[in-house]
Design an enzyme around this catalytic site. Structure first.
Site, mmCIF file in Angstrom:
data_model
loop_
_atom_site.group_PDB
_atom_site.id
_atom_site.type_symbol
_atom_site.label_atom_id
_atom_site.label_comp_id
_atom_site.label_asym_id
_atom_site.label_seq_id
_atom_site.Cartn_x
_atom_site.Cartn_y
_atom_site.Cartn_z
ATOM 1 N N ASP A 39 0.859 -1.194 0.000
ATOM 2 C CA ASP A 39 0.000 0.000 0.000
ATOM 3 C C ASP A 39 0.888 1.234 0.000
ATOM 4 O OD1 ASP A 39 -3.263 0.213 0.639
ATOM 5 O OD2 ASP A 39 -2.160 2.073 1.005
ATOM 6 N N ASP A 79 4.352 2.702 -4.144
ATOM 7 C CA ASP A 79 3.407 3.475 -4.958
ATOM 8 C C ASP A 79 3.308 2.777 -6.309
ATOM 9 O OD1 ASP A 79 2.060 5.275 -6.564
ATOM 10 O OD2 ASP A 79 3.230 7.016 -5.920
ATOM 11 N N ASN A 113 -5.312 -4.741 -6.868
ATOM 12 C CA ASN A 113 -6.542 -4.134 -6.330
ATOM 13 C C ASN A 113 -6.431 -2.615 -6.154
ATOM 14 O OD1 ASN A 113 -8.985 -3.998 -4.200
ATOM 15 N ND2 ASN A 113 -7.156 -3.174 -3.201
ATOM 16 N N LYS A 148 -10.420 1.968 -16.168
ATOM 17 C CA LYS A 148 -10.747 0.572 -15.832
ATOM 18 C C LYS A 148 -11.058 -0.238 -17.090
ATOM 19 C CE LYS A 148 -10.564 0.402 -11.255
ATOM 20 N NZ LYS A 148 -9.724 -0.574 -10.528
ATOM 21 N N TYR A 204 -12.276 7.497 -14.504
ATOM 22 C CA TYR A 204 -12.273 6.192 -13.817
ATOM 23 C C TYR A 204 -12.713 5.077 -14.775
ATOM 24 C CZ TYR A 204 -13.620 2.616 -10.379
ATOM 25 O OH TYR A 204 -13.746 1.438 -9.669
#
Ligand SMILES: NC(=O)c1ccc[n+]([C@@H]2O[C@H](COP(=O)([O-])OP(=O)(O)OC[C@H]3O[C@@H](n4cnc5c(N)ncnc54)[C@H](O)[C@@H]3O)[C@@H](O)[C@H]2O)c1
Length: 259
Positions: A38, A64, A91, A160, A156
């Site tokens: 993370d 990152d 994820n 995706k 977004y």
């Protein structure tokens, strides 16, 4: 027939909170040694405390996913620590947006840098390891936004949608090495990313009315799919996109069935 993931190793990106944390927790409970990656140290510290309490094995790595040097160093550290990498769950994601006139270039770039380039960079770092192992599972987070996008989600949804094409190309390239690559599309799972649970009731109802199974999704709904895709049971599934949205818009007006 049981899913058996005992002894496997995994990287889960964006595992500090939200769906990623639950994916990591679920894999750990199934006997997987998980490297939680993370960008936020505070979230990794929380996860480390949770793992210690539960007695799970794990690695906690700050990186990152937008940055190639950071990703390369993280994957090298994880490979050294775990010995092999059986499962990669890409994820980590962001979802900021606005309608076109108000959509900042920086917001556009961050969606693509995190969601699309981040998925590419981590997969690129892990692919040679899985190829050498002659086995592996790469599982990428897409979104229901790739099926039907929302107003204000241009950056977004486009970022995706690129993940889906990337998934299929990578599946083709890694197929000869017994590495499967799939992606999944969650629908509406209340997390800090979207704040669904804090919306006024009328707005929540309008959204819930789009669902065949009329309830918010839970991170565990995704985590169970990940366990299947990570397991030997999914050996013949690759290049696929799996909708895990409770049947969002499976019919034109799902709410009719509830009247
Ligand atoms: N929640 C939903 O309803 C939903 C729906 C569709 C798709 N998704 C996807 O599922 C994934 C997880 O979503 P969530 O709701 O749990 O989000 P979240 O915001 O709660 O968690 C995202 C995690 O990713 C981490 N992260 C962000 N940028 C990073 C970076 N550059 N490098 C490393 N880590 C980074 C964050 O620190 C955080 O821990 C995302 O890819 C999201 O697009 C979620």
């Amino acid at each position: 027939m049981l899913i058996d993931l005992t002894g496997k190793t995994a990287i889960v990106t964006g595992a500090g909170r939200g769906i990623g944390r639950v994916i990591a927790r679920t894999l750990a409970a199934e006997g997987v040694t998980v490297a939680l990656l993370d960008i936020r140290n505070d979230l990794l510290d929380e996860a480390r405390a949770e793992w210690a309490k539960a007695g799970h094995k794990g690695l906690f790595v700050k990186a990152d996913v937008r940055d190639k040097a950071s990703v390369t160093a993280a994957v090298a550290e994880i490979h050294k620590g775990l010995g092999r990498i059986d499962i990669l769950v890409n994820n980590a994601g962001v979802a900021a947006g606005a309608r076109i006139e108000a959509l900042d270039e920086a917001v556009w770039d961050d969606n693509f840098d995190t969601n699309t380039k981040g998925t590419f960079l981590v997969a690129q770092a892990v692919a040679p390891i899985m190829k050498a192992q002659k086995s592996g599972r790469i599982i990428n987070a897409a979104s229901f936004a790739i099926i039907i996008p929302s107003i204000g989600s241009a950056a977004y949804a486009a970022s995706k949608a690129a993940v889906v094409s990337f998934t299929r190309v990578l599946a083709g390239e890694l197929g000869p090495f017994n590495v499967t690559v799939n992606c999944y599309s969650p629908g509406m799972i209340p997390t800090e990313m979207n704040g669904y649970a804090a919306m006024p009731e009328a707005r929540q109802n309008r959204l819930l009315d789009t669902l065949t199974l009329r309830r918010w999704g839970e991170p565990g709904d995704v985590a169970k799919l990940i366990c299947f895709l990570a397991s030997d049971l999914s050996a013949y599934i690759t290049g696929a996109m799996i909708d895990v949205s409770g049947g969002k818009f499976a019919t034109q007006i799902p709410a009719v069935a509830y009247e």
